[in-house]
Design an enzyme around this catalytic site. Structure first.
Site, PDB file in Angstrom:
ATOM      1  N   GLY A   1      -8.556   9.254   9.899  1.00  0.00           N
ATOM      2  CA  GLY A   1      -8.919   9.380  11.307  1.00  0.00           C
ATOM      3  C   GLY A   1      -9.917  10.462  11.629  1.00  0.00           C
ATOM      4  O   GLY A   1     -10.210  10.704  12.802  1.00  0.00           O
TER       5      GLY A   1
ATOM      6  N   ASN B   1      -9.787   1.390   9.815  1.00  0.00           N
ATOM      7  CA  ASN B   1      -8.848   1.240  10.909  1.00  0.00           C
ATOM      8  C   ASN B   1      -9.355   1.966  12.159  1.00  0.00           C
ATOM      9  O   ASN B   1      -9.816   1.360  13.109  1.00  0.00           O
ATOM     10  CB  ASN B   1      -7.462   1.730  10.496  1.00  0.00           C
ATOM     11  N   SER B   2      -9.304   3.303  12.133  1.00  0.00           N
ATOM     12  CA  SER B   2      -9.619   4.080  13.335  1.00  0.00           C
ATOM     13  C   SER B   2     -11.000   3.766  13.903  1.00  0.00           C
ATOM     14  O   SER B   2     -11.166   3.646  15.121  1.00  0.00           O
ATOM     15  CB  SER B   2      -9.524   5.581  13.040  1.00  0.00           C
TER      16      SER B   2
ATOM     17  N   ALA C   1      -9.984   5.403   4.452  1.00  0.00           N
ATOM     18  CA  ALA C   1      -9.848   6.568   5.340  1.00  0.00           C
ATOM     19  C   ALA C   1     -11.141   7.352   5.494  1.00  0.00           C
ATOM     20  O   ALA C   1     -11.874   7.582   4.528  1.00  0.00           O
ATOM     21  CB  ALA C   1      -8.729   7.517   4.881  1.00  0.00           C
ATOM     22  N   GLY C   2     -11.387   7.756   6.735  1.00  0.00           N
ATOM     23  CA  GLY C   2     -12.478   8.665   7.050  1.00  0.00           C
ATOM     24  C   GLY C   2     -13.779   8.025   7.475  1.00  0.00           C
ATOM     25  O   GLY C   2     -14.662   8.710   7.999  1.00  0.00           O
TER      26      GLY C   2
ATOM     27  N   LYS D   1       0.870  -1.175   0.000  1.00  0.00           N
ATOM     28  CA  LYS D   1       0.000   0.000   0.000  1.00  0.00           C
ATOM     29  C   LYS D   1       0.908   1.227   0.000  1.00  0.00           C
ATOM     30  O   LYS D   1       1.604   1.496   0.982  1.00  0.00           O
ATOM     31  CB  LYS D   1      -0.905   0.007   1.232  1.00  0.00           C
TER      32      LYS D   1
END
Length: 259
Positions: free
Chosen positions: A159, A207-208, A185-186, A98
């Protein structure tokens, strides 16, 4: 089976999980197992077998069916990303990379120019390149032409939990791409992951939203269910919007029209 194909690899799960931000490696491993994810991304610094506290490689590869996707997080230039990718392949044996280049720590936006340059080099070296990019349809197409096996446009800032702020651009990328489009993301909630899949995304990376949840393993499971539901809805065919009401039953001859 409606499988996800990336390069020569096939996955039954369309949820990709990141491994940062978790309160402990143990919690992260439980979340990975609960998610059913088969492709997991790991930062290069977590490939450290000499420091068990920093080593995620060994415990992750002990989970059946897991394929690692090292990332170049921390790189601020194409040269740094290429170097990190080569080291990661040597340490992990994984062909996936990645490409993640965000030089400004204030907003962590991916650098499109450096990302393109690094991706082009790594694709020529035989990596299965999956670049993290702004939601830019032109860049996405150029990366596809450069040999990337997927593109990973952001939904919003890393995040931030701002969801699919780039939805309209994502729709263009999805429409024009012939390689998998993976929103990265987001995303804050499972409902946003489901919406991304309903739009036609091939997978999502989270992830987050899982790592900082009150119960990460349960949240990971919720995301997995949402991704599966969103994909099923997309393949079933979602009804078109209408600017006016459309009756579900004909209104003519209601109880007969005879005088």
């Amino acid at each position: 089976m409606d499988s996800l194909h990336i390069g020569s690899y096939t996955f039954s799960s369309r949820l990709i999980l990141g491994t940062g931000k978790f309160s402990s490696p143990g919690v992260m491993l439980e979340a990975v197992k609960a998610s059913g994810a088969q492709l997991v991304t790991v930062a290069l610094r977590r490939f450290n077998r000499e420091q068990p506290g920093d080593d995620l490689f060994t415990p992750l590869t002990s989970i059946p069916g897991i394929t690692l996707m090292p990332n170049t997080s921390g790189a601020s230039t194409a040269a740094e990303a290429v170097q990190a990718a080569r080291i990661a392949r040597e340490l992990s044996g994984s062909p996936f990379i990645k490409v993640e280049i965000h030089p400004n720590p204030q907003h962590l936006m991916p650098d499109p120019i450096e990302t393109y340059e690094a991706s082009k080099i790594l694709a020529k070296e035989g990596f299965l390149v999956m670049p993290y990019i702004p939601a830019d349809p032109v860049l996405a197409k150029r990366l596809e032409e450069a040999g990337c096996v997927s593109v990973m446009p952001l939904g919003s800032a890393i995040g931030s939990g701002q969801g699919l702020a780039t939805a309209e651009m994502l729709k263009i990328i999805i429409r024009e791409s012939t390689i998998p489009v993976i929103v990265d993301a987001g995303l804050r909630s499972p409902s946003e992951a489901a919406l991304a899949m309903e739009m036609g995304c091939d997978a999502v990376l989270v992830n987050s939203a899982v790592a900082v949840a009150g119960n990460p393993p349960v949240m990971a499971e919720a995301f997995a269910e949402a991704v599966a539901a969103g994909r099923k809805a997309f393949t079933a065919g979602i009804m078109e919007k209408s600017g006016m009401a459309v009756a579900t039953s004909p209104l003519t001859s209601f109880l007969g029209t005879e005088a």
